[in-house]
Motif scaffolding. Structure first.
Motif, PDB file in Angstrom:
ATOM      1  N   VAL A 246      32.835 -14.050 -36.268  1.00  0.00           N
ATOM      2  CA  VAL A 246      34.061 -13.392 -35.826  1.00  0.00           C
ATOM      3  C   VAL A 246      33.919 -12.974 -34.367  1.00  0.00           C
ATOM      4  O   VAL A 246      32.817 -12.688 -33.884  1.00  0.00           O
ATOM      5  N   ALA A 247      35.049 -12.934 -33.667  1.00  0.00           N
ATOM      6  CA  ALA A 247      35.032 -12.505 -32.268  1.00  0.00           C
ATOM      7  C   ALA A 247      34.735 -11.014 -32.166  1.00  0.00           C
ATOM      8  O   ALA A 247      34.098 -10.558 -31.207  1.00  0.00           O
ATOM      9  N   ALA A 248      35.200 -10.238 -33.122  1.00  0.00           N
ATOM     10  CA  ALA A 248      34.945  -8.799 -33.208  1.00  0.00           C
ATOM     11  C   ALA A 248      35.310  -8.372 -34.624  1.00  0.00           C
ATOM     12  O   ALA A 248      36.089  -9.052 -35.302  1.00  0.00           O
ATOM     13  N   PRO A 249      34.810  -7.225 -35.089  1.00  0.00           N
ATOM     14  CA  PRO A 249      35.122  -6.796 -36.451  1.00  0.00           C
ATOM     15  C   PRO A 249      36.384  -5.955 -36.561  1.00  0.00           C
ATOM     16  O   PRO A 249      36.661  -5.412 -37.629  1.00  0.00           O
ATOM     17  N   THR A 250      37.148  -5.850 -35.472  1.00  0.00           N
ATOM     18  CA  THR A 250      38.308  -4.960 -35.455  1.00  0.00           C
ATOM     19  C   THR A 250      39.578  -5.715 -35.095  1.00  0.00           C
ATOM     20  O   THR A 250      39.546  -6.831 -34.589  1.00  0.00           O
ATOM     21  N   THR A 251      40.687  -5.056 -35.329  1.00  0.00           N
ATOM     22  CA  THR A 251      41.982  -5.548 -34.875  1.00  0.00           C
ATOM     23  C   THR A 251      42.683  -4.473 -34.063  1.00  0.00           C
ATOM     24  O   THR A 251      42.517  -3.268 -34.307  1.00  0.00           O
ATOM     25  N   SER A 252      43.427  -4.899 -33.059  1.00  0.00           N
ATOM     26  CA  SER A 252      44.406  -4.066 -32.362  1.00  0.00           C
ATOM     27  C   SER A 252      43.840  -2.902 -31.563  1.00  0.00           C
ATOM     28  O   SER A 252      44.586  -1.997 -31.198  1.00  0.00           O
ATOM     29  N   LEU A 253      42.538  -2.922 -31.261  1.00  0.00           N
ATOM     30  CA  LEU A 253      42.064  -1.976 -30.252  1.00  0.00           C
ATOM     31  C   LEU A 253      42.591  -2.463 -28.911  1.00  0.00           C
ATOM     32  O   LEU A 253      42.384  -3.615 -28.534  1.00  0.00           O
ATOM     33  N   PRO A 254      43.296  -1.616 -28.169  1.00  0.00           N
ATOM     34  CA  PRO A 254      44.132  -2.091 -27.059  1.00  0.00           C
ATOM     35  C   PRO A 254      43.334  -2.489 -25.819  1.00  0.00           C
ATOM     36  O   PRO A 254      42.309  -1.884 -25.489  1.00  0.00           O
ATOM     37  N   GLU A 255      43.868  -3.483 -25.108  1.00  0.00           N
ATOM     38  CA  GLU A 255      43.326  -3.849 -23.802  1.00  0.00           C
ATOM     39  C   GLU A 255      43.829  -2.899 -22.713  1.00  0.00           C
ATOM     40  O   GLU A 255      43.267  -2.844 -21.622  1.00  0.00           O
ATOM     41  N   GLU A 256      44.886  -2.171 -23.039  1.00  0.00           N
ATOM     42  CA  GLU A 256      45.410  -1.111 -22.168  1.00  0.00           C
ATOM     43  C   GLU A 256      45.835   0.030 -23.076  1.00  0.00           C
ATOM     44  O   GLU A 256      46.655  -0.179 -23.983  1.00  0.00           O
ATOM     45  N   ILE A 257      45.264   1.228 -22.879  1.00  0.00           N
ATOM     46  CA  ILE A 257      45.594   2.357 -23.746  1.00  0.00           C
ATOM     47  C   ILE A 257      47.094   2.609 -23.697  1.00  0.00           C
ATOM     48  O   ILE A 257      47.692   2.770 -22.630  1.00  0.00           O
ATOM     49  N   GLY A 258      47.720   2.601 -24.878  1.00  0.00           N
ATOM     50  CA  GLY A 258      49.158   2.794 -24.966  1.00  0.00           C
ATOM     51  C   GLY A 258      49.965   1.527 -24.790  1.00  0.00           C
ATOM     52  O   GLY A 258      51.191   1.557 -24.883  1.00  0.00           O
ATOM     53  N   GLY A 259      49.292   0.384 -24.544  1.00  0.00           N
ATOM     54  CA  GLY A 259      49.995  -0.865 -24.276  1.00  0.00           C
ATOM     55  C   GLY A 259      50.172  -1.734 -25.506  1.00  0.00           C
ATOM     56  O   GLY A 259      49.881  -1.329 -26.639  1.00  0.00           O
ATOM     57  N   VAL A 260      50.669  -2.956 -25.283  1.00  0.00           N
ATOM     58  CA  VAL A 260      51.030  -3.863 -26.378  1.00  0.00           C
ATOM     59  C   VAL A 260      50.032  -5.007 -26.538  1.00  0.00           C
ATOM     60  O   VAL A 260      50.189  -5.831 -27.439  1.00  0.00           O
ATOM     61  N   ARG A 261      49.009  -5.068 -25.691  1.00  0.00           N
ATOM     62  CA  ARG A 261      48.042  -6.170 -25.766  1.00  0.00           C
ATOM     63  C   ARG A 261      46.995  -5.844 -26.826  1.00  0.00           C
ATOM     64  O   ARG A 261      45.847  -5.517 -26.528  1.00  0.00           O
ATOM     65  N   ASN A 262      47.420  -5.940 -28.071  1.00  0.00           N
ATOM     66  CA  ASN A 262      46.612  -5.521 -29.210  1.00  0.00           C
ATOM     67  C   ASN A 262      46.543  -6.685 -30.204  1.00  0.00           C
ATOM     68  O   ASN A 262      47.564  -7.038 -30.806  1.00  0.00           O
ATOM     69  N   TRP A 263      45.350  -7.248 -30.398  1.00  0.00           N
ATOM     70  CA  TRP A 263      45.234  -8.482 -31.168  1.00  0.00           C
ATOM     71  C   TRP A 263      44.176  -8.364 -32.259  1.00  0.00           C
ATOM     72  O   TRP A 263      43.248  -7.550 -32.167  1.00  0.00           O
ATOM     73  N   ASP A 264      44.302  -9.195 -33.259  1.00  0.00           N
ATOM     74  CA  ASP A 264      43.357  -9.234 -34.377  1.00  0.00           C
ATOM     75  C   ASP A 264      42.255 -10.235 -34.048  1.00  0.00           C
ATOM     76  O   ASP A 264      42.506 -11.426 -33.893  1.00  0.00           O
TER      77      ASP A 264
END
Length: 602
Positions: A246-264
């Motif tokens: 897996v690329a990471a074990p998490t989803t939707s930790l933001p690339e910008e706090i408060g932003g929409v760039r949140n991916w699984d």
């Protein structure tokens, strides 16, 4: 009230099938069971304490929840986490780990008195389906079980527990040398209860597993501590039953706090997995490489023309993207997404990364696999007809397709490595035709992807924007490091994509407007790109500068040596999914390069 910590406040524990994040306050705020991509039973990381957590720590004088640990570390070279609190009444240690799985998946927490007599509390709030479902919690033969639909989670403890406010508590006091264990075990709800845990035996077995695994590492250079921790992290992100990574074990930790760039990111990107495989091979881990190659052959099957950029950890193709509207997101960063709509994008660079990984496996003596060679030939036949098409590129843009220079360079890599396979007599193919194809791609990139006025390659044909993926041109052998176009590109990226503290952005974002990636907002410095710059600086002879940048990057790791995807230079925080394979792999690669060049301090 419990709230999620900073991304870098978390520790990773896992069993090579799933993983949990443990905060500095002793709270497990993220855990999916039984697999990385299963529904979370603790989702406070993306919501509130109402969405599930498990906190163990000392009770304050006011009866409030625990403070942050005074110290924490991994026990040696392992994924066994030890957190210690100093309180007015004494010192206590909590050991958290997930034993490599033999039966039911388990998360074990052992509380140990170090000095004095310390009052402790365990607060376990299980919420299934990413915090949406409150399970039915009851006792069965003295064991506590939480059931919802197909899932059940069993709590076993050597101290008494009680229920209150839809939460399971234990209040107890530990004296010096006293050890109290808690274990949760997942089981399909229609099956018999899981076996009773043996926490102390599981701890010993987990310690032995990691000790034996680390002994295989062939790197003994000056950055060994950072390399070993990164390798352990990559191993933890590997799904043991299939070899998928897996690329990471998490989803939707933001690339910008408060932003929409949140991916699984709980899926296997061919690109990420291929570069992970390369790092494993370079440090002595051939079994992981073999397992990934087998996973790849199963996932792609007989259909390389429809190669996806990512698959599920068992090779699943359908990864439909949806939003979880009941979760407010990490620090208000919405939406929270599961699944990934980029799965069916066209990203031509993937063919190059996969071929490069197969080539390296072959060159390092991994046992020959005839279908792997056949797959490589099929991939090139596909590229023959499609390399000159626009695509979404390495960064998975959601705007219009473009002729990304990096994609073309990696298409060249795919053809070049396959030519080498044929030249070594380990495969048969139209050698002269593919040599011409290699030359055609090379000429096309140099004519259309290079800006002679600025002496730099550009992000895509006809554009003026830069892209940090261009730093891979010399590393892939497309041009030699001393080529003036390579040096010009490195220096242009340093000028135009650097943050004030010297780290590298992937490409220019458009702020409030949708840019090349089709998304609003900004993002942090992409850590992999900064490691690539350090590599390039070493390759062009600026080794002292490369070492200084590398050591600045090492300083961004959290206290346990872990990195997320990006660094926010404004907030001075890690951002993005965590921990991130695509950050730890180039860390290893740069350490190997600097060690080989002698460019290290001391």
């Amino acid at each position: 009230m419990h709230v999620a910590g900073r991304i870098e406040d978390y520790a990773l524990i896992g069993d090579m099938q799933t993983a949990a994040l443990v905060g500095m306050d002793g709270a497990v705020d993220w855990l999916c069971l039984p697999r990385f991509d299963s529904h979370a039973i603790f989702a406070a990381l993306l919501g509130t304490e109402e969405h599930g957590f498990w906190r163990i720590g000392p009770v304050g004088a006011t009866g409030a929840g625990p403070a942050r640990a005074n110290r924490r570390r991994y026990r040696g070279d392992s994924l066994i986490l030890e957190s210690e609190w100093d309180t007015p009444r004494g010192t206590v240690r909590v050991t958290d780990f997930m034993p490599p799985r033999a039966g039911a998946p388990q998360l074990i927490r052992i509380v140990e008195g170090v000095s004095g007599r310390v009052p402790m509390r365990s607060a376990l709030r299980m919420r299934f389906s990413y915090g949406r479902v409150v399970p039915w919690v009851h006792k069965v033969d003295g064991r506590t079980v939480a059931v919802a639909g197909p899932d059940s989670v069993w709590l076993d403890s050597t101290t008494a527990t009680y229920g209150k406010d839809l939460t399971t508590y234990a209040d107890f006091t530990v004296a010096p040398g006293e050890r109290i264990a808690f274990t949760i075990s997942w089981q399909a709800s229609h099956r018999e209860p899981p076996a009773l845990p043996e926490p102390e035996g599981a701890l010993e077995a987990t310690r032995d597993f990691w000790r034996e695994w680390v002994e295989h590492c062939t790197y003994h250079g000056p950055y060994r501590e950072a390399v070993i921790r990164s390798l352990i992290t990559l191993k933890a992100l590997t799904y043991a039953p299939t070899g998928g990574i897996v690329a990471a074990p998490t989803t939707s930790l933001p690339e910008e706090i408060g932003g929409v760039r949140n991916w699984d990111y709980r899926y296997t990107w061919l690109r990420d997995a291929a570069i992970t495989l390369s790092s494993m091979l370079r440090t002595g881990y051939r079994e992981e490489a073999r397992a990934w190659r087998d996973w790849l052959l199963r996932a792609v099957a007989g259909d390389p023309e429809n190669l996806q950029i990512m698959y599920g950890i068992a090779g699943e193709r359908e990864l439909g993207e949806t939003e979880l509207d009941w979760l407010p997101g990490y620090e208000g960063s919405r939406p929270v997404r599961i699944g990934n709509g980029a799965a069916h994008q066209l990203q031509l660079d993937v063919y190059g990364e996969v071929t490069e990984a197969l080539h390296l496996a072959h060159m390092t003596g991994l046992a020959r696999n005839d279908y792997a060679a056949l797959l490589q030939l099929k991939l090139i036949r596909y590229l023959e007809d499609h390399w000159d098409e626009p695509d979404e590129g390495i960064w998975e843009v959601r705007g219009p397709r473009r002729h990304f220079v990096h994609s073309k360079v990696m298409a060249w890599v795919a053809v070049d490595r396959t030519i080498k396979l044929i030249e070594s007599k380990d495969a048969d193919g139209p050698l002269e035709r593919w040599r011409e194809l290699r030359e055609d791609i090379h000429r096309d990139v140099c004519e259309k992807g290079y800006d002679p006025e600025r002496n730099t390659f550009t992000q895509s044909y006809g554009s003026r924007e830069l892209d940090a993926s261009l730093l891979l041109i010399p590393q892939m052998g497309f041009l030699p490091p001393d080529d003036k176009r390579v040096i010009g590109t490195i220096e242009a990226i340093q000028r135009e994509l650097s943050t004030p503290d010297g780290f590298i952005l992937r490409y220019p974002t458009a702020g409030e407007e949708a840019g090349v990636d089709g998304l609003e907002g900004d993002e942090g410095a992409f850590l992999a790109c900064s490691f690539w710059l350090a590599d390039d600086l070493a390759m062009i002879g600026r080794v002292d500068e490369a070492r200084r940048l590398f050591e600045k990057l090492l300083a961004l790791r959290n206290d346990l040596g872990l990195l997320a995807e990006e660094w926010d230079p404004r907030l001075q925080r890690q951002v993005g999914n965590f921990p991130q394979a695509f950050s730890h792999v180039p860390l290893i690669d740069t350490a190997l390069r600097l060690t080989a060049s002698g460019a290290y301090g001391g």
